[in-house]
Design a protein around this motif. Sequence first.
Motif, PDB file in Angstrom:
ATOM      1  N   VAL A   1      15.984  -3.669   4.550  1.00 23.44           N
ATOM      2  CA  VAL A   1      16.938  -4.581   3.924  1.00 23.44           C
ATOM      3  C   VAL A   1      16.415  -5.994   4.098  1.00 23.44           C
ATOM      4  O   VAL A   1      16.193  -6.451   5.221  1.00 23.44           O
ATOM      5  CB  VAL A   1      18.338  -4.455   4.579  1.00 23.44           C
ATOM      6  CG1 VAL A   1      19.310  -5.450   3.960  1.00 23.44           C
ATOM      7  CG2 VAL A   1      18.851  -3.031   4.464  1.00 23.44           C
ATOM      8  N   ARG A   2      16.215  -6.676   2.972  1.00 21.35           N
ATOM      9  CA  ARG A   2      15.790  -8.081   3.028  1.00 21.35           C
ATOM     10  C   ARG A   2      17.041  -8.944   2.933  1.00 21.35           C
ATOM     11  O   ARG A   2      17.636  -9.093   1.866  1.00 21.35           O
ATOM     12  CB  ARG A   2      14.830  -8.401   1.895  1.00 21.35           C
ATOM     13  CG  ARG A   2      14.182  -9.725   2.115  1.00 21.35           C
ATOM     14  CD  ARG A   2      12.989  -9.958   1.209  1.00 21.35           C
ATOM     15  NE  ARG A   2      12.836 -11.388   1.136  1.00 21.35           N
ATOM     16  CZ  ARG A   2      12.935 -12.099   0.036  1.00 21.35           C
ATOM     17  NH1 ARG A   2      13.115 -11.521  -1.120  1.00 21.35           N
ATOM     18  NH2 ARG A   2      12.829 -13.407   0.091  1.00 21.35           N
ATOM     19  N   ALA A   3      17.471  -9.456   4.109  1.00 22.64           N
ATOM     20  CA  ALA A   3      18.702 -10.250   4.178  1.00 22.64           C
ATOM     21  C   ALA A   3      18.724 -11.043   5.483  1.00 22.64           C
ATOM     22  O   ALA A   3      18.028 -10.693   6.441  1.00 22.64           O
ATOM     23  CB  ALA A   3      19.929  -9.320   4.126  1.00 22.64           C
TER      24      ALA A   3
ATOM     25  N   PHE B   1      15.935  -1.446   8.885  1.00 27.43           N
ATOM     26  CA  PHE B   1      15.184  -2.632   9.259  1.00 27.43           C
ATOM     27  C   PHE B   1      15.743  -3.818   8.489  1.00 27.43           C
ATOM     28  O   PHE B   1      15.843  -3.745   7.259  1.00 27.43           O
ATOM     29  CB  PHE B   1      13.703  -2.465   8.904  1.00 27.43           C
ATOM     30  CG  PHE B   1      13.032  -1.317   9.605  1.00 27.43           C
ATOM     31  CD1 PHE B   1      12.289  -1.530  10.750  1.00 27.43           C
ATOM     32  CD2 PHE B   1      13.128  -0.016   9.108  1.00 27.43           C
ATOM     33  CE1 PHE B   1      11.658  -0.471  11.397  1.00 27.43           C
ATOM     34  CE2 PHE B   1      12.507   1.042   9.746  1.00 27.43           C
ATOM     35  CZ  PHE B   1      11.765   0.813  10.890  1.00 27.43           C
ATOM     36  N   VAL B   2      16.070  -4.906   9.188  1.00 25.52           N
ATOM     37  CA  VAL B   2      16.626  -6.082   8.526  1.00 25.52           C
ATOM     38  C   VAL B   2      15.769  -7.296   8.869  1.00 25.52           C
ATOM     39  O   VAL B   2      15.566  -7.614  10.048  1.00 25.52           O
ATOM     40  CB  VAL B   2      18.088  -6.338   8.955  1.00 25.52           C
ATOM     41  CG1 VAL B   2      18.655  -7.564   8.234  1.00 25.52           C
ATOM     42  CG2 VAL B   2      18.947  -5.110   8.689  1.00 25.52           C
ATOM     43  N   ASP B   3      15.271  -7.966   7.843  1.00 21.56           N
ATOM     44  CA  ASP B   3      14.556  -9.230   8.004  1.00 21.56           C
ATOM     45  C   ASP B   3      14.748 -10.021   6.722  1.00 21.56           C
ATOM     46  O   ASP B   3      14.863  -9.442   5.647  1.00 21.56           O
ATOM     47  CB  ASP B   3      13.068  -9.008   8.277  1.00 21.56           C
ATOM     48  CG  ASP B   3      12.436 -10.210   8.958  1.00 21.56           C
ATOM     49  OD1 ASP B   3      12.118 -10.097  10.162  1.00 21.56           O
ATOM     50  OD2 ASP B   3      12.278 -11.262   8.307  1.00 21.56           O
ATOM     51  N   ARG B   4      14.787 -11.331   6.867  1.00 16.32           N
ATOM     52  CA  ARG B   4      15.096 -12.167   5.703  1.00 16.32           C
ATOM     53  C   ARG B   4      13.881 -12.501   4.844  1.00 16.32           C
ATOM     54  O   ARG B   4      14.018 -12.851   3.672  1.00 16.32           O
ATOM     55  CB  ARG B   4      15.759 -13.461   6.146  1.00 16.32           C
ATOM     56  CG  ARG B   4      14.818 -14.364   6.884  1.00 16.32           C
ATOM     57  CD  ARG B   4      15.457 -15.649   7.287  1.00 16.32           C
ATOM     58  NE  ARG B   4      14.474 -16.463   7.972  1.00 16.32           N
ATOM     59  CZ  ARG B   4      14.699 -17.674   8.378  1.00 16.32           C
ATOM     60  NH1 ARG B   4      15.864 -18.228   8.186  1.00 16.32           N
ATOM     61  NH2 ARG B   4      13.755 -18.342   8.988  1.00 16.32           N
ATOM     62  N   ALA B   5      12.672 -12.410   5.392  1.00 13.81           N
ATOM     63  CA  ALA B   5      11.486 -12.903   4.693  1.00 13.81           C
ATOM     64  C   ALA B   5      10.732 -11.793   3.961  1.00 13.81           C
ATOM     65  O   ALA B   5      10.736 -10.630   4.373  1.00 13.81           O
ATOM     66  CB  ALA B   5      10.565 -13.599   5.694  1.00 13.81           C
ATOM     67  N   THR B   6      10.054 -12.186   2.905  1.00 14.31           N
ATOM     68  CA  THR B   6       9.288 -11.250   2.084  1.00 14.31           C
ATOM     69  C   THR B   6       8.113 -10.652   2.845  1.00 14.31           C
ATOM     70  O   THR B   6       7.890  -9.444   2.785  1.00 14.31           O
ATOM     71  CB  THR B   6       8.772 -11.961   0.812  1.00 14.31           C
ATOM     72  OG1 THR B   6       9.891 -12.478   0.100  1.00 14.31           O
ATOM     73  CG2 THR B   6       7.997 -11.016  -0.084  1.00 14.31           C
TER      74      THR B   6
ATOM     75  N   PRO C   1       7.500 -10.098   6.148  1.00 17.11           N
ATOM     76  CA  PRO C   1       7.889  -9.017   7.049  1.00 17.11           C
ATOM     77  C   PRO C   1       8.399  -7.772   6.318  1.00 17.11           C
ATOM     78  O   PRO C   1       8.062  -6.652   6.705  1.00 17.11           O
ATOM     79  CB  PRO C   1       8.989  -9.653   7.905  1.00 17.11           C
ATOM     80  CG  PRO C   1       8.609 -11.084   7.956  1.00 17.11           C
ATOM     81  CD  PRO C   1       8.089 -11.367   6.558  1.00 17.11           C
ATOM     82  N   ALA C   2       9.193  -7.942   5.271  1.00 17.01           N
ATOM     83  CA  ALA C   2       9.709  -6.781   4.536  1.00 17.01           C
ATOM     84  C   ALA C   2       8.554  -5.948   3.970  1.00 17.01           C
ATOM     85  O   ALA C   2       8.582  -4.715   4.023  1.00 17.01           O
ATOM     86  CB  ALA C   2      10.653  -7.224   3.426  1.00 17.01           C
ATOM     87  N   LYS C   3       7.517  -6.616   3.462  1.00 22.73           N
ATOM     88  CA  LYS C   3       6.347  -5.899   2.933  1.00 22.73           C
ATOM     89  C   LYS C   3       5.592  -5.211   4.066  1.00 22.73           C
ATOM     90  O   LYS C   3       5.130  -4.077   3.910  1.00 22.73           O
ATOM     91  CB  LYS C   3       5.427  -6.864   2.190  1.00 22.73           C
ATOM     92  CG  LYS C   3       5.966  -7.293   0.846  1.00 22.73           C
ATOM     93  CD  LYS C   3       5.001  -8.224   0.141  1.00 22.73           C
ATOM     94  CE  LYS C   3       5.550  -8.632  -1.212  1.00 22.73           C
ATOM     95  NZ  LYS C   3       4.653  -9.582  -1.892  1.00 22.73           N
ATOM     96  N   ALA C   4       5.455  -5.891   5.221  1.00 22.96           N
ATOM     97  CA  ALA C   4       4.749  -5.295   6.368  1.00 22.96           C
ATOM     98  C   ALA C   4       5.496  -4.061   6.863  1.00 22.96           C
ATOM     99  O   ALA C   4       4.869  -3.038   7.193  1.00 22.96           O
ATOM    100  CB  ALA C   4       4.594  -6.318   7.485  1.00 22.96           C
ATOM    101  N   ILE C   5       6.817  -4.127   6.920  1.00 22.63           N
ATOM    102  CA  ILE C   5       7.619  -2.979   7.366  1.00 22.63           C
ATOM    103  C   ILE C   5       7.410  -1.804   6.410  1.00 22.63           C
ATOM    104  O   ILE C   5       7.168  -0.675   6.849  1.00 22.63           O
ATOM    105  CB  ILE C   5       9.110  -3.343   7.457  1.00 22.63           C
ATOM    106  CG1 ILE C   5       9.349  -4.401   8.531  1.00 22.63           C
ATOM    107  CG2 ILE C   5       9.958  -2.097   7.724  1.00 22.63           C
ATOM    108  CD1 ILE C   5      10.692  -5.105   8.425  1.00 22.63           C
TER     109      ILE C   5
END
Length: 181
Positions: A95-97, A68-73, A75-79
């Motif tokens: 991956v937070r990027a 899973f790739v997303d740049r924001a905190t 969404p990364a926490k929700a994932i």
Amino acid sequence: MRVIAGSAKGTKLAKVPDGTRPMTDRAREGLFSSLAPDLPGARVLDLYAGTGAVGVEALSRGAAAAVFVDRATGPAKAIAENLRRTKLEDRARVVRAEVLTFLRGEAEPFGAVFLDAPYDLAEELDQVFDLLRGGWLAPDRAWTVMLSRAPKGYTPVTPLEWVAQKRLNYGDTLITLYREV
């Protein structure tokens, strides 16, 4: 939002972070009906992952692994929370990027790539399509790239060796499934 089918069927997903537009349950159900035969055992890449609902659904339905790739905190926490709730975290990596930065890294082959990008992105998707051709699509199995856009929104320049195999329209979401010719 909930997981529609598979090992985590019915699991309620975490609250949608502000600024995130998740794919509806109905659209996900249609998408995965179209992907059913190709999903078991596939490695999936969920770009612009948001809540991770698409990748989580793929894991629940038999995908071997997901990134899973997303740049924001948020969404990364929700994932991460959704993976915990569904007990699928052992087959996943978050991956937070920035997506373009991630795709410019070392390529890993995937059988399915999900692009549910923000609708206001345009030219970046041309670059994403181009970068995916550089080793991100599994050479040893049929692969699918899923693009979700607004029905009258921008569609990226499609590589010559890809064909739009199927288009699914769900209200404000048009899903196009691309495959290799």
